[in-house]
Design an enzyme around this catalytic site. Structure first.
Site, PDB file in Angstrom:
ATOM      1  N   SER A 108     -11.992  47.522  32.455  1.00  0.00           N
ATOM      2  CA  SER A 108     -13.243  47.225  33.149  1.00  0.00           C
ATOM      3  C   SER A 108     -13.089  47.500  34.654  1.00  0.00           C
ATOM      4  O   SER A 108     -12.834  48.633  35.042  1.00  0.00           O
ATOM      5  CB  SER A 108     -13.668  45.788  32.855  1.00  0.00           C
ATOM      6  OG  SER A 108     -14.999  45.552  33.239  1.00  0.00           O
ATOM      7  N   ASP A 152     -20.094  46.983  23.229  1.00  0.00           N
ATOM      8  CA  ASP A 152     -19.854  46.358  24.536  1.00  0.00           C
ATOM      9  C   ASP A 152     -21.200  46.121  25.215  1.00  0.00           C
ATOM     10  O   ASP A 152     -21.959  47.062  25.468  1.00  0.00           O
ATOM     11  CB  ASP A 152     -18.991  47.311  25.369  1.00  0.00           C
ATOM     12  CG  ASP A 152     -18.486  46.712  26.667  1.00  0.00           C
ATOM     13  OD1 ASP A 152     -19.225  45.925  27.292  1.00  0.00           O
ATOM     14  OD2 ASP A 152     -17.363  47.053  27.060  1.00  0.00           O
ATOM     15  N   HIS A 169     -16.299  43.955  24.690  1.00  0.00           N
ATOM     16  CA  HIS A 169     -15.615  44.086  25.980  1.00  0.00           C
ATOM     17  C   HIS A 169     -14.383  43.177  26.092  1.00  0.00           C
ATOM     18  O   HIS A 169     -13.727  43.153  27.126  1.00  0.00           O
ATOM     19  CB  HIS A 169     -16.609  43.734  27.097  1.00  0.00           C
ATOM     20  CG  HIS A 169     -16.242  44.259  28.456  1.00  0.00           C
ATOM     21  ND1 HIS A 169     -16.242  45.599  28.771  1.00  0.00           N
ATOM     22  CD2 HIS A 169     -15.872  43.613  29.605  1.00  0.00           C
ATOM     23  CE1 HIS A 169     -15.900  45.765  30.046  1.00  0.00           C
ATOM     24  NE2 HIS A 169     -15.660  44.571  30.566  1.00  0.00           N
TER      25      HIS A 169
END
Length: 280
Positions: A150, A226, A259
């Site tokens: 991320s 996600d 995620h």
């Protein structure tokens, strides 16, 4: 430079340690973790730098990343730093939001007050921490790989692109590929660097690739479930930038994955094997 050992634990025939030191770059005490597999006396091992995402510390991947078995089998040292400076004097987001300030250093060197004093995560990761690790652990600095998740995926991509030749391998899980084009990035880059978007470009992987920066190879995994994919991650922008530039890359959409560290831990061993092949 000296470090303080906060903890060590035996794991998969190696040592998982957590350490702290006083950082000249951030002006505060920083914590990081290192896993060192057992090895022959005097041997130097390749090293993987792992950069974490928003809200994380070193502990998230250390406790949930499921990397130690693979690192022990492959002979890889695994280093996980924090994501921002911390302490009573370190400024945070005024509203206490999760996506700016503490836990959200975005791997930049801030130029705007009040963040410019402590938020030097770029220099910390690119210079200070490698020097510290090289002086205290059996790492072969000629064999480095970098990866992240991320915000940390953004950090891994941009740091590798800005430092050609340093990292033999670069990979990411669900990276923020174009911070200058998404809300997380706009908030962070504006807050840390100011409104001149020309200064943002060196912290944007797609912009760096468009500007001529290249990697030997690239591996990216992104879950198609996600919830940040459409608004914040925009993986397709990286695919398009790599295609335009002829940048070698394997960018995979993984069906049903989100995620979280359930996603990361699923593909961690595969990423580490990919790095190990390139760090021989």
């Amino acid at each position: 430079m000296t470090i303080e050992t906060l903890s060590t634990n035996r794991s998969f025939g190696g040592t998982q340690g957590v350490y702290a030191h006083d950082s000249a770059e951030t002006g505060v005490r920083m914590t990081f973790s290192v896993f060192v597999p057992d090895h022959a006396p005097g041997a130097k091992l390749p090293v993987i730098w792992y950069l974490s995402g928003l809200t994380c510390t070193h502990a998230n991947v250390t406790e949930k990343g499921e990397f130690r078995r693979a690192c022990a089998e492959l002979g890889l040292i695994f280093v996980a730093p924090d994501t921002s400076p911390r302490g009573e004097d370190v400024p945070d987001d005024p509203a206490g939001a999760y996506d700016f300030g503490l836990g959200a250093g975005f791997y930049v060197d801030a130029t705007q007050p009040p963040f410019a004093e402590h938020y030097h995560m770029r220099s910390y990761i690119e210079h200070e921490l490698p020097e510290l690790v090289a002086g205290n652990f059996p790492v072969d600095m000629a064999r480095q790989g970098i990866m992240g998740h991320s915000m940390g995926g953004h950090g891994a991509l941009t740091i590798s692109l800005r430092n050609p030749g340093r990292f033999r391998s670069t990979s990411a899980f669900a990276p923020i590929v174009a911070p200058s084009q998404v809300p997380w990035g706009h908030k962070a880059l504006d807050g840390y660097l100011g409104t001149d978007q020309a200064a943002w470009q060196e912290y944007d992987a797609c912009a760096l690739i468009d500007g001529g920066a290249r990697l030997p190879d690239l591996l990216v995994d992104q879950g198609d479930a996600d919830n940040f994919l459409t608004e914040q991650l925009k993986t397709h922008l990286l695919e398009e930038a790599c295609t335009r530039a002829g940048q070698k890359a394997t960018i995979r959409m993984q069906p049903g994955y989100d995620h979280s560290y359930y996603f990361i831990s699923t593909f961690m061993a595969e990423h580490l094997a990919w790095h190990a092949d390139r760090l021989k």
